[in-house]
Design an enzyme around this catalytic site. Structure first.
Site, mmCIF file in Angstrom:
data_model
loop_
_atom_site.group_PDB
_atom_site.id
_atom_site.type_symbol
_atom_site.label_atom_id
_atom_site.label_comp_id
_atom_site.label_asym_id
_atom_site.label_seq_id
_atom_site.Cartn_x
_atom_site.Cartn_y
_atom_site.Cartn_z
ATOM 1 N N THR A 127 0.835 -1.212 0.000
ATOM 2 C CA THR A 127 0.000 0.000 0.000
ATOM 3 C C THR A 127 0.867 1.257 0.000
ATOM 4 O OG1 THR A 127 -1.141 -1.316 1.677
ATOM 5 C CG2 THR A 127 -2.144 0.778 1.095
ATOM 6 N N VAL A 128 1.898 1.276 0.860
ATOM 7 C CA VAL A 128 2.722 2.488 0.967
ATOM 8 C C VAL A 128 3.580 2.673 -0.292
ATOM 9 C CG1 VAL A 128 4.495 3.677 2.322
ATOM 10 C CG2 VAL A 128 2.756 2.322 3.490
ATOM 11 N N LYS A 139 9.945 0.881 11.455
ATOM 12 C CA LYS A 139 10.189 1.204 12.879
ATOM 13 C C LYS A 139 10.868 0.072 13.631
ATOM 14 C CE LYS A 139 5.870 -0.156 12.052
ATOM 15 N NZ LYS A 139 4.621 0.193 11.439
ATOM 16 N N GLU A 179 11.369 9.331 8.620
ATOM 17 C CA GLU A 179 10.192 10.062 9.120
ATOM 18 C C GLU A 179 8.944 9.184 9.129
ATOM 19 O OE1 GLU A 179 9.843 13.613 10.205
ATOM 20 O OE2 GLU A 179 8.238 12.354 10.983
ATOM 21 N N GLY A 198 3.057 7.717 10.940
ATOM 22 C CA GLY A 198 2.641 7.881 9.536
ATOM 23 C C GLY A 198 2.904 9.252 8.966
ATOM 24 N N GLY A 202 -6.644 -1.982 6.332
ATOM 25 C CA GLY A 202 -5.199 -1.887 6.059
ATOM 26 C C GLY A 202 -4.418 -1.131 7.105
ATOM 27 N N GLU A 262 -0.795 -4.202 11.406
ATOM 28 C CA GLU A 262 0.430 -4.859 10.936
ATOM 29 C C GLU A 262 0.085 -6.252 10.426
ATOM 30 O OE1 GLU A 262 3.606 -3.279 11.070
ATOM 31 O OE2 GLU A 262 2.173 -1.698 11.427
ATOM 32 N N LYS A 295 8.063 2.646 17.965
ATOM 33 C CA LYS A 295 7.996 4.068 17.606
ATOM 34 C C LYS A 295 8.480 4.936 18.773
ATOM 35 C CE LYS A 295 4.192 3.115 14.433
ATOM 36 N NZ LYS A 295 2.742 2.928 14.336
ATOM 37 N N GLY A 304 -1.916 4.154 6.931
ATOM 38 C CA GLY A 304 -2.568 4.278 5.623
ATOM 39 C C GLY A 304 -1.546 4.650 4.572
HETATM 40 N N1 HSE Z 1 -0.095 -0.745 12.307
HETATM 41 C C1 HSE Z 1 0.304 0.610 12.429
HETATM 42 C C2 HSE Z 1 -0.811 1.356 13.123
HETATM 43 C C3 HSE Z 1 0.584 1.195 11.073
HETATM 44 O O1 HSE Z 1 -1.891 0.789 13.329
HETATM 45 O O2 HSE Z 1 -0.623 2.496 13.494
HETATM 46 C C4 HSE Z 1 1.580 2.296 11.069
HETATM 47 O O3 HSE Z 1 2.767 1.987 11.699
#
Ligand code: HSE
Length: 440
Positions: free
Chosen positions: A14-15, A107, A131, A136, A189, A192, A207, A304
């Site tokens: 997706t990213v 991360k 970043e 996100g 989506g 993880e 994070k 996302g």
């Molecule tokens: N699974 C992570 C979340 C996605 O739900 O924030 C971004 O790291």
């Protein structure tokens, strides 16, 4: 015009697909910011035939991301493979060793190997930009590293996992179960690949480890983080929280205390009037307490494709411009090795939900143990059990009922010791639920 920055994208999920789309749509603006054009020259993903809604027919395709990282045609590798080790680590280490810049959203990799990777990037004189690895689309790393040199940070805390915030928000507002909400988060989506990383707090911990290092100028120390997830939170806790003027959020908190740097991830009661309590759904938020700005809160999309790709593209523009920042705000050999503040010495308010046997003297017994531990109670709430009351109008049934305590500031050690004694006294029918309170 200056030579383009040739980018290879490892991982077209997706990213990755969003990065390709945004680089195309915003090509002029990104080139202006970076001082030269950006060209995607290579990609790597498992399936070549999958429809991703992007045209990558003219770029070189690699089955193996490490080969992409070794390609002489690539100046900057965008690692979107994920995972702390394996292909992601090999790709990043290969690229850095060959003197290529790296942009990553990973991360777990940074939390586990950030220090050695930063050392390698410094040695080779290349950028390692990340970043997108935290929150996100929120530019929290840039903010901490580039916007606050005039400040000493004392604490930061945040909602760093969209999946957990989405689940807790929907459980509270729509009365849904944990499982129903988790399924929706996966379908959308946010979660993880292994959702236990989200709901058990590990994603937040990764994070937090990154943010702590930049905020306090310390070596990344993910092992030091106390981690608890949200899977034990019940609809009853959410209802009790609301009645007592709180909301429950999964927070990552880092604080400089007298004993060292405290890092913790756990479900947290926040006052319903606080800024962070208003953050609902997949949205992330980070509050930074610092001496000059006092309090700074950043709120935005934490997961996302497009939101995360926005941060990746900003890093690519930075790489193109050649304005590399020290990764964690200062050169690696100047990062402090800070002492870890033990969780037992954490001090704060607590929500404690006991399931007690409903009979005379139980509340008094609980209050006595709390008083012996020098723990002062701010409020006590006992719910009458209709069933127990019908059977025994004198309240001597012994049926299990919830008894909720809110404490003033106390240490983790004193709370745990009082609860052990209450359990030993035979006053409770189930293990206690303990949720820490974080005030603004
Ligand atoms: N699974 C992570 C979340 C996605 O739900 O924030 C971004 O790291």
């Amino acid at each position: 015009m200056t030579r383009p920055l040739r980018v290879g994208i490892a991982g077209l999920g997706t990213v990755g697909a969003s990065v390709v789309r945004i680089l195309e749509r915003q090509s002029e603006a990104v080139a202006q910011r970076g001082g030269r054009p950006i060209q995607v020259v290579a990609v790597s993903a498992r399936s070549r035939s999958k429809d991703r809604g992007i045209d990558v027919s003219r770029v070189t395709w690699f089955e193996n991301p490490v080969e992409l990282a070794s390609s002489a045609d690539v100046d900057c590798v965008v690692e979107l493979v994920g995972g702390a080790d394996g292909a992601a680590r090999d790709t990043v280490e290969t690229a850095l060793s060959l003197g290529k810049h790296v942009v990553t959203a990973n991360k777990a990799l940074l939390a586990r190997h950030g220090l050695s990777l930063a050392r390698l990037a410094e040695e080779k004189g290349v950028s390692l930009a990340f970043e997108a690895s935290v929150a996100g689309g929120i530019p929290v790393i840039k903010t901490l590293r580039e916007a606050l040199p005039g400040n000493t940070v004392s604490r930061l805390y945040g909602i760093l996992n969209g999946t957990c915030n989405y689940i807790l928000s929907r459980m509270e507002l729509e009365g849904l179960t944990f499982q129903e909400c988790l399924k929706d988060a996966q379908r959308l989506g946010y979660a993880e690949a292994d959702p236990t990383f989200d709901v058990e707090g590990y994603d937040t911990a990764h994070k937090l480890a990154i943010l702590t290092s930049i905020a306090f100028g310390t070596e990344i120390d993910a092992e030091a983080i106390y981690v608890e997830g949200i899977s034990s939170i019940t609809p009853l806790d959410l209802a009790m929280a609301r009645e007592l003027g709180f909301r429950i959020k999964l927070l990552g908190v880092a604080e400089r205390t007298q004993t060292g740097i405290e890092q913790r991830v756990h479900p947290t009661m926040v006052p319903v009037s606080s800024a962070i309590a208003q953050v609902l759904g997949v949205t992330n938020a980070v509050t930074i307490d610092a001496d000059a700005v006092k309090e700074l809160t950043l709120i935005g999309p934490g997961a996302g494709g497009d939101a995360t790709a926005s941060a990746v593209v900003a890093d690519i523009a930075d790489v193109a411009s050649g304005k590399a920042q020290p990764l964690f705000g200062r050169p690696v050999d100047q990062l402090e090795t800070a002492p870890r503040a033990p969780m037992q010495r954490h001090e704060g308010g607590y929500y404690i939900r006991l399931t007690v046997h409903d009979r005379p003297g139980v509340a008094a017994g609980v209050a006595t143990r709390m008083a012996e531990g020098d723990i002062s109670l701010e409020s006590i709430l006992q719910k009458r059990s209709e069933l127990a009351a019908t059977k025994d109008p004198h309240g001597r049934s012994g049926a299990p009922v919830p008894l909720v305590l809110i404490t003033y500031a106390a240490t983790e050690a004193s709370i745990r010791s009082a609860l052990d004694k209450i359990s030993g006294d035979g006053l409770i029918a189930e293990p206690p639920q303990v949720i820490r309170i974080e005030r603004e």
